[in-house]
Design an enzyme around this catalytic site. Structure first.
Site, PDB file in Angstrom:
ATOM      1  N   PHE A 127       0.872  -1.185   0.000  1.00 18.99           N
ATOM      2  CA  PHE A 127       0.000   0.000   0.000  1.00 18.99           C
ATOM      3  C   PHE A 127       0.900   1.223   0.000  1.00 18.99           C
ATOM      4  O   PHE A 127       1.773   1.345   0.872  1.00 18.99           O
ATOM      5  CB  PHE A 127      -0.839  -0.067   1.278  1.00 18.99           C
ATOM      6  CG  PHE A 127      -1.761   1.076   1.560  1.00 18.99           C
ATOM      7  CD1 PHE A 127      -3.001   1.171   0.941  1.00 18.99           C
ATOM      8  CD2 PHE A 127      -1.416   2.046   2.500  1.00 18.99           C
ATOM      9  CE1 PHE A 127      -3.876   2.204   1.248  1.00 18.99           C
ATOM     10  CE2 PHE A 127      -2.289   3.087   2.811  1.00 18.99           C
ATOM     11  CZ  PHE A 127      -3.528   3.165   2.178  1.00 18.99           C
ATOM     12  N   GLU A 131       4.384  10.008   1.221  1.00 19.51           N
ATOM     13  CA  GLU A 131       5.461  10.513   0.363  1.00 19.51           C
ATOM     14  C   GLU A 131       6.442  11.273   1.246  1.00 19.51           C
ATOM     15  O   GLU A 131       6.119  11.578   2.405  1.00 19.51           O
ATOM     16  CB  GLU A 131       4.877  11.447  -0.710  1.00 19.51           C
ATOM     17  CG  GLU A 131       3.906  10.724  -1.630  1.00 19.51           C
ATOM     18  CD  GLU A 131       3.408  11.568  -2.790  1.00 19.51           C
ATOM     19  OE1 GLU A 131       3.749  12.777  -2.855  1.00 19.51           O
ATOM     20  OE2 GLU A 131       2.680  10.999  -3.620  1.00 19.51           O
ATOM     21  N   SER A 136       1.522  12.636   7.777  1.00 17.97           N
ATOM     22  CA  SER A 136       0.233  12.828   8.455  1.00 17.97           C
ATOM     23  C   SER A 136      -0.755  13.542   7.546  1.00 17.97           C
ATOM     24  O   SER A 136      -1.946  13.223   7.531  1.00 17.97           O
ATOM     25  CB  SER A 136       0.436  13.637   9.747  1.00 17.97           C
ATOM     26  OG  SER A 136       1.104  12.840  10.699  1.00 17.97           O
ATOM     27  N   ARG A 250      -5.879  -0.058  10.760  1.00 15.99           N
ATOM     28  CA  ARG A 250      -5.502   0.342  12.123  1.00 15.99           C
ATOM     29  C   ARG A 250      -5.864  -0.728  13.153  1.00 15.99           C
ATOM     30  O   ARG A 250      -5.199  -0.846  14.179  1.00 15.99           O
ATOM     31  CB  ARG A 250      -6.133   1.710  12.440  1.00 15.99           C
ATOM     32  CG  ARG A 250      -5.430   2.819  11.677  1.00 15.99           C
ATOM     33  CD  ARG A 250      -6.139   4.157  11.669  1.00 15.99           C
ATOM     34  NE  ARG A 250      -5.374   5.093  10.828  1.00 15.99           N
ATOM     35  CZ  ARG A 250      -5.833   6.241  10.364  1.00 15.99           C
ATOM     36  NH1 ARG A 250      -7.053   6.634  10.651  1.00 15.99           N
ATOM     37  NH2 ARG A 250      -5.059   7.014   9.624  1.00 15.99           N
ATOM     38  N   ARG A 275      14.488 -14.431  38.469  1.00 20.76           N
ATOM     39  CA  ARG A 275      15.568 -13.520  38.862  1.00 20.76           C
ATOM     40  C   ARG A 275      15.540 -13.275  40.368  1.00 20.76           C
ATOM     41  O   ARG A 275      14.509 -12.869  40.928  1.00 20.76           O
ATOM     42  CB  ARG A 275      15.380 -12.197  38.101  1.00 20.76           C
ATOM     43  CG  ARG A 275      16.305 -11.076  38.513  1.00 20.76           C
ATOM     44  CD  ARG A 275      17.696 -11.291  38.017  1.00 20.76           C
ATOM     45  NE  ARG A 275      18.517 -10.108  38.253  1.00 20.76           N
ATOM     46  CZ  ARG A 275      19.841 -10.131  38.201  1.00 20.76           C
ATOM     47  NH1 ARG A 275      20.493 -11.252  37.920  1.00 20.76           N
ATOM     48  NH2 ARG A 275      20.518  -9.031  38.414  1.00 20.76           N
ATOM     49  N   GLN A 343      12.762  -2.332  31.989  1.00 17.83           N
ATOM     50  CA  GLN A 343      13.106  -1.903  33.355  1.00 17.83           C
ATOM     51  C   GLN A 343      13.154  -3.111  34.310  1.00 17.83           C
ATOM     52  O   GLN A 343      14.054  -3.223  35.144  1.00 17.83           O
ATOM     53  CB  GLN A 343      12.069  -0.880  33.834  1.00 17.83           C
ATOM     54  CG  GLN A 343      12.474  -0.123  35.073  1.00 17.83           C
ATOM     55  CD  GLN A 343      13.659   0.812  34.833  1.00 17.83           C
ATOM     56  OE1 GLN A 343      13.958   1.166  33.690  1.00 17.83           O
ATOM     57  NE2 GLN A 343      14.346   1.185  35.893  1.00 17.83           N
ATOM     58  N   GLY A 346      16.214  -4.936  33.803  1.00 18.23           N
ATOM     59  CA  GLY A 346      17.405  -4.163  34.164  1.00 18.23           C
ATOM     60  C   GLY A 346      18.442  -4.211  33.049  1.00 18.23           C
ATOM     61  O   GLY A 346      18.098  -4.111  31.879  1.00 18.23           O
ATOM     62  N   GLU A 370       0.564   3.909   9.928  1.00 21.07           N
ATOM     63  CA  GLU A 370      -0.900   3.884   9.726  1.00 21.07           C
ATOM     64  C   GLU A 370      -1.597   4.969  10.561  1.00 21.07           C
ATOM     65  O   GLU A 370      -2.711   4.787  11.052  1.00 21.07           O
ATOM     66  CB  GLU A 370      -1.470   2.481   9.942  1.00 21.07           C
ATOM     67  CG  GLU A 370      -0.907   1.507   8.898  1.00 21.07           C
ATOM     68  CD  GLU A 370      -1.771   0.317   8.568  1.00 21.07           C
ATOM     69  OE1 GLU A 370      -2.974   0.354   8.849  1.00 21.07           O
ATOM     70  OE2 GLU A 370      -1.225  -0.640   7.994  1.00 21.07           O
TER      71      GLU A 370
HETATM   72  N1  CAA Z   1     -13.556   6.626   5.918  1.00 17.65           N
HETATM   73  C1  CAA Z   1     -14.121   7.054   4.769  1.00 17.65           C
HETATM   74  N2  CAA Z   1     -13.874   8.282   4.247  1.00 17.65           N
HETATM   75  C2  CAA Z   1     -13.041   9.083   4.943  1.00 17.65           C
HETATM   76  C3  CAA Z   1     -12.441   8.710   6.147  1.00 17.65           C
HETATM   77  C4  CAA Z   1     -12.736   7.409   6.634  1.00 17.65           C
HETATM   78  N3  CAA Z   1     -12.175   6.966   7.764  1.00 17.65           N
HETATM   79  N4  CAA Z   1     -11.660   9.705   6.600  1.00 17.65           N
HETATM   80  C5  CAA Z   1     -11.776  10.694   5.701  1.00 17.65           C
HETATM   81  N5  CAA Z   1     -12.616  10.322   4.700  1.00 17.65           N
HETATM   82  C6  CAA Z   1     -13.039  11.104   3.542  1.00 17.65           C
HETATM   83  C7  CAA Z   1     -13.803  12.328   3.990  1.00 17.65           C
HETATM   84  O1  CAA Z   1     -15.169  12.046   4.166  1.00 17.65           O
HETATM   85  C8  CAA Z   1     -13.543  13.280   2.863  1.00 17.65           C
HETATM   86  O2  CAA Z   1     -14.399  12.944   1.783  1.00 17.65           O
HETATM   87  P1  CAA Z   1     -15.162  14.119   0.977  1.00 17.65           P
HETATM   88  O3  CAA Z   1     -14.078  14.892   0.286  1.00 17.65           O
HETATM   89  O4  CAA Z   1     -16.048  13.387   0.039  1.00 17.65           O
HETATM   90  O5  CAA Z   1     -15.878  14.960   1.975  1.00 17.65           O
HETATM   91  C9  CAA Z   1     -12.120  12.940   2.411  1.00 17.65           C
HETATM   92  O6  CAA Z   1     -11.878  11.606   2.875  1.00 17.65           O
HETATM   93  C10 CAA Z   1     -11.086  13.876   3.020  1.00 17.65           C
HETATM   94  O7  CAA Z   1     -11.211  13.801   4.425  1.00 17.65           O
HETATM   95  P2  CAA Z   1     -10.623  14.910   5.416  1.00 17.65           P
HETATM   96  O8  CAA Z   1     -11.033  16.282   4.922  1.00 17.65           O
HETATM   97  O9  CAA Z   1     -10.974  14.528   6.807  1.00 17.65           O
HETATM   98  O10 CAA Z   1      -9.069  14.767   5.156  1.00 17.65           O
HETATM   99  P3  CAA Z   1      -7.865  15.489   5.848  1.00 17.65           P
HETATM  100  O11 CAA Z   1      -6.955  15.966   4.794  1.00 17.65           O
HETATM  101  O12 CAA Z   1      -8.349  16.486   6.866  1.00 17.65           O
HETATM  102  O13 CAA Z   1      -7.096  14.271   6.559  1.00 17.65           O
HETATM  103  C11 CAA Z   1      -6.518  12.773   8.327  1.00 17.65           C
HETATM  104  C12 CAA Z   1      -7.624  13.532   7.574  1.00 17.65           C
HETATM  105  C13 CAA Z   1      -7.278  11.978   9.376  1.00 17.65           C
HETATM  106  C14 CAA Z   1      -5.528  13.694   8.983  1.00 17.65           C
HETATM  107  C15 CAA Z   1      -5.822  11.839   7.315  1.00 17.65           C
HETATM  108  O14 CAA Z   1      -5.011  12.557   6.417  1.00 17.65           O
HETATM  109  C16 CAA Z   1      -4.967  10.779   7.989  1.00 17.65           C
HETATM  110  O15 CAA Z   1      -5.498   9.765   8.442  1.00 17.65           O
HETATM  111  N6  CAA Z   1      -3.624  10.989   8.034  1.00 17.65           N
HETATM  112  C17 CAA Z   1      -2.697   9.935   8.441  1.00 17.65           C
HETATM  113  C18 CAA Z   1      -2.261   9.164   7.219  1.00 17.65           C
HETATM  114  C19 CAA Z   1      -1.927   7.741   7.507  1.00 17.65           C
HETATM  115  O16 CAA Z   1      -2.543   7.078   8.339  1.00 17.65           O
HETATM  116  N7  CAA Z   1      -0.951   7.215   6.782  1.00 17.65           N
HETATM  117  C20 CAA Z   1      -0.549   5.858   6.919  1.00 17.65           C
HETATM  118  C21 CAA Z   1       0.118   5.401   5.669  1.00 17.65           C
HETATM  119  S1  CAA Z   1       0.193   3.662   5.467  1.00 17.65           S
HETATM  120  C22 CAA Z   1       1.548   3.151   6.344  1.00 17.65           C
HETATM  121  O17 CAA Z   1       1.696   3.508   7.448  1.00 17.65           O
HETATM  122  C23 CAA Z   1       2.587   2.301   5.730  1.00 17.65           C
HETATM  123  C24 CAA Z   1       2.449   0.853   5.840  1.00 17.65           C
HETATM  124  O18 CAA Z   1       2.696   0.167   4.864  1.00 17.65           O
HETATM  125  C25 CAA Z   1       2.109   0.190   7.140  1.00 17.65           C
END
Ligand code: CAA
Length: 388
Positions: A127, A131, A136, A250, A275, A343, A346, A370
């Site tokens: 996935f 970038e 976040s 998550r 221990r 801890q 130790g 995530e």
């Molecule tokens: N389910 C469905 N839709 C959702 C949603 C959810 N949980 N959360 C947001 N949306 C939708 C919103 O409804 C909105 O849709 P519309 O445009 O149609 O209204 C759209 O997505 C945008 O939502 P927001 O305006 O809330 O978006 P935002 O820019 O404010 O961001 C945030 C919200 C919660 C901060 C989000 O950016 C976020 O979760 N950030 C963290 C990113 C993350 O978790 N990255 C992990 C990467 S994967 C990884 O870790 C690597 C790996 O391989 C393990």
């Protein structure tokens, strides 16, 4: 084992948990420290998980998966994490993110080409959302997708891609809006990327603090040509698809964190009985008893939240808030619990002769990937006001 009778489980759920536990203790745990030390990916892992059906746990049988419920899947994942958190993240990302996106938004043809072999474990999934300058703030990603006839041309760099160098299918998010008319989260598409596409390249492999046998890489798309047939669903809804899948992802990370925390507790209970200091086992001292009691109680609370969230998903409810809570509580419990474990051990906790040093390093990333703990709090707070 501690907590075995804590949840009310069906016979099938117990059987799959025990299968995962037995497999993990025989095939995964003995190699975990050595693979961690060498930062080496276990090439045999995918095949072994596939044999058990563990790479298609949430995929319906009609698409060659096991068609299990979320609770059962997380019980198995937790057991794998108890043995080795690096192995668990492979299972979590594959089952929660790319396969779920294909199941929910893939066309019949995409399901036949990608989902079925992924459910059978013949293709491993990854996935790609983050970038270098969009972590976040995921909607700020800048990888650009431009349509050219019956192809899309993608340019940009994706970061922190778990298994990006060993996966055969990567679901990657890229901008489909125009640079002159940015649409935020509504201008992003999700693309099914395979490493054989012209312009696909591997970037830096990260040298990490923990989860060292789980590879994390950058992917470089250099005018990479993606067939139009590989676009997932609506070209402007990829961000929503990714967010919605992260609700599920998550839970997987929360189960991983619970597995790490349980392992830290189990090792601490055994060590404290063995221990001896001041002429008696250290478990006789209240200072140690209180730590063990707090560790166990926090783990119980995190697990109760996790499995309640999973049950809500199995009832078909939206779990955005519950999964954020589960990840927040579980990951902070894992970090706190492994800190207490070091801890209790130790000096022996600070060296690689005992497993708690690795557990401590592995726990940290669960508070970061995530979605960081800070992002989980934002998600919960928004949900309290009914936003998003
Ligand atoms: N389910 C469905 N839709 C959702 C949603 C959810 N949980 N959360 C947001 N949306 C939708 C919103 O409804 C909105 O849709 P519309 O445009 O149609 O209204 C759209 O997505 C945008 O939502 P927001 O305006 O809330 O978006 P935002 O820019 O404010 O961001 C945030 C919200 C919660 C901060 C989000 O950016 C976020 O979760 N950030 C963290 C990113 C993350 O978790 N990255 C992990 C990467 S994967 C990884 O870790 C690597 C790996 O391989 C393990």
């Amino acid at each position: 084992m501690i907590f075995d009778n804590f949840l009310s489980l069906s016979d099938e759920q117990r059987a799959i948990r025990d299968l995962a536990r037995d497999f993990a203790s025989r095939e995964i745990a003995p190699k975990a420290a050595e693979l961690d030390d060498a930062a080496k990916f276990d090439d045999s892992l995918t095949g072994k998980l596939a044999e058990l059906g563990f790479l298609g746990m949430l995929i319906p049988e009609e698409y060659d998966g096991m068609g299990l419920d979320t609770v059962t899947y997380l019980l198995a994942l937790e057991e794998i994490a108890f043995a080795d958190a690096s192995a668990a993240v492979l299972m979590s990302v594959h089952n929660s993110l790319p396969t779920q996106m294909l199941l929910r938004w893939g066309s019949d043809e995409q399901k036949d080409r990608f989902l079925r072999p992924m459910a059978r474990g013949e293709m491993l999934g990854a996935f790609a959302l983050s970038e270098p300058d969009a972590g976040s703030d995921a909607a700020a990603l800048s990888t650009q997708a431009r349509q050219d006839g019956d192809e899309w041309v993608l340019s940009g760099t994706k970061s922190w891609v778990t298994n990006g160098n060993v996966a055969q299918v990567i679901v990657a998010m890229a901008r489909t809006d125009s640079p002159d008319d940015r649409k935020g989260g509504r201008g992003i598409g999700a693309f099914i990327v395979t490493p054989d596409l012209p312009g696909f390249g591997l970037g830096k492999k990260e040298n990490k603090m923990g989860l060292r046998s789980s590879p994390t890489v950058q992917l470089v798309f250099d005018d990479m040509r993606v067939p139009a047939a590989n676009l997932l669903g609506d070209p402007s809804r990829g961000f929503t698809y990714a967010m919605s899948s992260l609700d599920q992802g998550r839970l997987g990370i929360a189960a991983q964190a619970c597995g790490i925390a349980r392992a830290a507790l189990q090792h601490s209970v055994a060590y404290a009985a063995d221990r001896r200091q001041f002429g008696r086992p250290i478990r006789d001292f209240q200072a140690i008893q209180f730590k063990l009691a707090d560790m166990a109680s926090k783990i119980a609370a995190a697990r109760a939240t996790l499995y309640a969230a999973a049950a809500a998903r199995d009832r078909g409810e939206r779990i955005t808030m519950y999964s954020a809570m589960a990840k927040l509580l579980s990951s902070e419990t894992a970090m706190w619990t492994t800190t207490q474990a070091v801890q209790i051990f130790g000096g022996y906790g600070y060296v690689k002769d005992y497993p708690v040093e690795r557990l401590f390093r592995d726990a940290k990333v669960t508070e970061i990937y995530e979605g960081t703990s800070e992002i989980q709090r934002i998600v919960v707070a928004r949900q309290l006001y009914g936003d998003r």
